[in-house]
Design a protein around this motif. Structure first.
Motif, PDB file in Angstrom:
ATOM      1  N   UNK A   7       0.862  -1.178   0.000  1.00 27.44           N
ATOM      2  CA  UNK A   7       0.000   0.000   0.000  1.00 27.44           C
ATOM      3  C   UNK A   7       0.898   1.227   0.000  1.00 27.44           C
ATOM      4  N   UNK A   8       0.623   2.167  -0.893  1.00 22.07           N
ATOM      5  CA  UNK A   8       1.359   3.434  -0.903  1.00 22.07           C
ATOM      6  C   UNK A   8       0.596   4.418  -0.020  1.00 22.07           C
ATOM      7  N   UNK A   9       1.281   4.966   0.964  1.00 28.01           N
ATOM      8  CA  UNK A   9       0.667   5.864   1.941  1.00 28.01           C
ATOM      9  C   UNK A   9       1.358   7.218   1.850  1.00 28.01           C
ATOM     10  N   UNK A  10       0.574   8.293   1.760  1.00 33.35           N
ATOM     11  CA  UNK A  10       1.106   9.655   1.680  1.00 33.35           C
ATOM     12  C   UNK A  10       0.484  10.494   2.784  1.00 33.35           C
ATOM     13  N   UNK A  20      -0.590  12.058  20.849  1.00 36.96           N
ATOM     14  CA  UNK A  20       0.668  11.307  20.830  1.00 36.96           C
ATOM     15  C   UNK A  20       0.506   9.947  20.145  1.00 36.96           C
ATOM     16  N   UNK A  21      -0.629   9.286  20.354  1.00 37.06           N
ATOM     17  CA  UNK A  21      -0.841   7.974  19.741  1.00 37.06           C
ATOM     18  C   UNK A  21      -0.986   8.099  18.221  1.00 37.06           C
ATOM     19  N   UNK A  22      -1.619   9.155  17.763  1.00 37.23           N
ATOM     20  CA  UNK A  22      -1.762   9.352  16.318  1.00 37.23           C
ATOM     21  C   UNK A  22      -0.414   9.680  15.686  1.00 37.23           C
ATOM     22  N   UNK A  23       0.377  10.483  16.370  1.00 38.08           N
ATOM     23  CA  UNK A  23       1.717  10.800  15.863  1.00 38.08           C
ATOM     24  C   UNK A  23       2.582   9.541  15.832  1.00 38.08           C
ATOM     25  N   UNK A  24       2.420   8.672  16.829  1.00 38.98           N
ATOM     26  CA  UNK A  24       3.184   7.425  16.868  1.00 38.98           C
ATOM     27  C   UNK A  24       2.797   6.510  15.707  1.00 38.98           C
ATOM     28  N   UNK A  25       1.525   6.491  15.341  1.00 38.89           N
ATOM     29  CA  UNK A  25       1.084   5.674  14.199  1.00 38.89           C
ATOM     30  C   UNK A  25       1.698   6.185  12.901  1.00 38.89           C
ATOM     31  N   UNK A  26       1.728   7.493  12.716  1.00 36.40           N
ATOM     32  CA  UNK A  26       2.305   8.064  11.493  1.00 36.40           C
ATOM     33  C   UNK A  26       3.795   7.742  11.417  1.00 36.40           C
ATOM     34  N   UNK A  27       4.495   7.898  12.538  1.00 34.70           N
ATOM     35  CA  UNK A  27       5.925   7.571  12.556  1.00 34.70           C
ATOM     36  C   UNK A  27       6.151   6.082  12.362  1.00 34.70           C
ATOM     37  N   UNK A  47      -2.610  -1.994   8.537  1.00 33.70           N
ATOM     38  CA  UNK A  47      -3.982  -1.559   8.252  1.00 33.70           C
ATOM     39  C   UNK A  47      -4.580  -0.847   9.461  1.00 33.70           C
ATOM     40  N   UNK A  48      -4.309  -1.357  10.653  1.00 34.88           N
ATOM     41  CA  UNK A  48      -4.826  -0.734  11.865  1.00 34.88           C
ATOM     42  C   UNK A  48      -4.284   0.669  12.055  1.00 34.88           C
ATOM     43  N   UNK A  49      -2.975   0.841  11.812  1.00 35.63           N
ATOM     44  CA  UNK A  49      -2.381   2.182  11.948  1.00 35.63           C
ATOM     45  C   UNK A  49      -2.945   3.119  10.889  1.00 35.63           C
ATOM     46  N   UNK A  50      -3.119   2.611   9.664  1.00 38.80           N
ATOM     47  CA  UNK A  50      -3.670   3.434   8.583  1.00 38.80           C
ATOM     48  C   UNK A  50      -5.101   3.844   8.910  1.00 38.80           C
ATOM     49  N   UNK A  51      -5.911   2.907   9.419  1.00 43.07           N
ATOM     50  CA  UNK A  51      -7.304   3.229   9.759  1.00 43.07           C
ATOM     51  C   UNK A  51      -7.389   4.258  10.876  1.00 43.07           C
ATOM     52  N   UNK A  52      -6.474   4.188  11.840  1.00 46.29           N
ATOM     53  CA  UNK A  52      -6.511   5.108  12.985  1.00 46.29           C
ATOM     54  C   UNK A  52      -6.255   6.553  12.559  1.00 46.29           C
ATOM     55  N   UNK A  57      -4.139  10.810   5.899  1.00 46.99           N
ATOM     56  CA  UNK A  57      -3.425  10.084   4.852  1.00 46.99           C
ATOM     57  C   UNK A  57      -4.201  10.001   3.558  1.00 46.99           C
ATOM     58  N   UNK A  58      -3.440   9.733   2.484  1.00 44.78           N
ATOM     59  CA  UNK A  58      -4.003   9.313   1.208  1.00 44.78           C
ATOM     60  C   UNK A  58      -3.391   7.946   0.932  1.00 44.78           C
ATOM     61  N   UNK A  59      -4.213   6.954   0.626  1.00 45.36           N
ATOM     62  CA  UNK A  59      -3.697   5.618   0.392  1.00 45.36           C
ATOM     63  C   UNK A  59      -4.077   5.136  -1.000  1.00 45.36           C
ATOM     64  N   UNK A  60      -3.212   4.297  -1.573  1.00 46.08           N
ATOM     65  CA  UNK A  60      -3.523   3.649  -2.845  1.00 46.08           C
ATOM     66  C   UNK A  60      -2.784   2.314  -2.891  1.00 46.08           C
ATOM     67  N   UNK A  61      -3.420   1.336  -3.511  1.00 47.80           N
ATOM     68  CA  UNK A  61      -2.806   0.012  -3.612  1.00 47.80           C
ATOM     69  C   UNK A  61      -1.804   0.002  -4.754  1.00 47.80           C
ATOM     70  N   UNK A  62      -0.684  -0.690  -4.527  1.00 49.99           N
ATOM     71  CA  UNK A  62       0.379  -0.751  -5.537  1.00 49.99           C
ATOM     72  C   UNK A  62       0.367  -2.128  -6.162  1.00 49.99           C
TER      73      UNK A  62
END
Length: 62
Positions: A7-10, A20-27, A47-52, A57-62
């Motif tokens: 998955x490409x995540x931007x 802090x938890x959201x920042x930790x997911x992005x990192x 997937x869990x971090x992306x959903x949170x 984010x913008x996501x697309x399947x590669x």
């Protein structure tokens, strides 16, 4: 393992002022700054971090 889905995540919104938890997911996804893109393996953990933090984010399947 050779045929793993990715998955490409931007990061499209700023992390400034987020919890802090959201920042930790992005990192944890490997994103460092706005408009930075990474490809991550499609696992339940990622997937869990992306959903949170999907609102950042913008996501697309590669």
């Amino acid at each position: 393992m050779a045929n793993e889905k990715k998955i490409k995540v931007t990061l499209v919104k700023s992390m400034f002022g987020r919890g802090a938890k959201h920042m930790a997911c992005v990192k944890g996804l490997g994103l460092r700054r706005m408009h930075h893109s990474v490809e991550v393996i499609d696992t339940p953990e990622n997937r869990g971090m992306i959903n949170k933090v999907s609102y950042l984010l913008k996501t697309e399947e590669v």
